[in-house]
Design an enzyme around this catalytic site. Sequence first.
Site, PDB file in Angstrom:
ATOM      1  N   GLY A  63       0.734  -1.236   0.000  1.00 31.93           N
ATOM      2  CA  GLY A  63       0.000   0.000   0.000  1.00 31.93           C
ATOM      3  C   GLY A  63       0.767   1.291   0.000  1.00 31.93           C
ATOM      4  N   SER A  64       0.153   2.220   0.548  1.00 36.57           N
ATOM      5  CA  SER A  64       0.328   3.653   0.364  1.00 36.57           C
ATOM      6  C   SER A  64       1.760   4.115   0.126  1.00 36.57           C
ATOM      7  CB  SER A  64      -0.228   4.378   1.582  1.00 36.57           C
ATOM      8  OG  SER A  64      -0.048   5.764   1.428  1.00 36.57           O
ATOM      9  N   SER A  65       1.878   5.045  -0.802  1.00 39.97           N
ATOM     10  CA  SER A  65       3.176   5.668  -1.064  1.00 39.97           C
ATOM     11  C   SER A  65       3.653   6.467   0.141  1.00 39.97           C
ATOM     12  CB  SER A  65       3.102   6.566  -2.299  1.00 39.97           C
ATOM     13  OG  SER A  65       2.140   7.574  -2.116  1.00 39.97           O
TER      14      SER A  65
END
Length: 137
Positions: A63-65
Site C-alpha cells: 500500500g500507500s506511497s
Amino acid sequence: MVKGPAYEVLVAGKAVGELTVLDEPLSLWGGFDPETGQIIDKNHPQLGMRLTGCVVAMPHGRGSSSSSSVLAEALRLGTAPAGFILGEPDPILVIGSLVAGRLYESSCPMLVGPIPPEGAGRWEIDCDKSPPVARID
C-alpha cells in the site's frame, strides 16, 4: 549462512537483529507507529509486535506511497527495523530508506530474495559485500 546470488541489494548497508517474519505484508502508513515501532494495523495478525531493531522479512510491502515517509520518520526517531528482507522489490520502502539516509544519515539495508523461515534467530545483513551476505548468528 545464506549468501550469494539468491539476494539482491535494494539499499546498501549493514544490519544485525532478531529475524521477524511477518505473516502478511504490512503498510507502514496506518499500520506502523513510527513513535513506538509497533504494528498498529488492527487487521494485521501481528498487531502490537514491536519491529524496532529487528530484521523484518515479508513477501512485499502493502500500500500507500506514504509508507516511505513513515519509514523515514521511524529511522529519524530510532524506532525503525534494522533492515528488511523482501520477497519482491518494494520501491516505496526503498525511497523511505534512501530519503532518511540523505536527510538524517540513517537508513536501513534492504535485500530482495527468499524469505527465511520463522524462528531463524539473529540475522546479519551485509549489503556492502559483493555478493551480498545474509547470515544467522
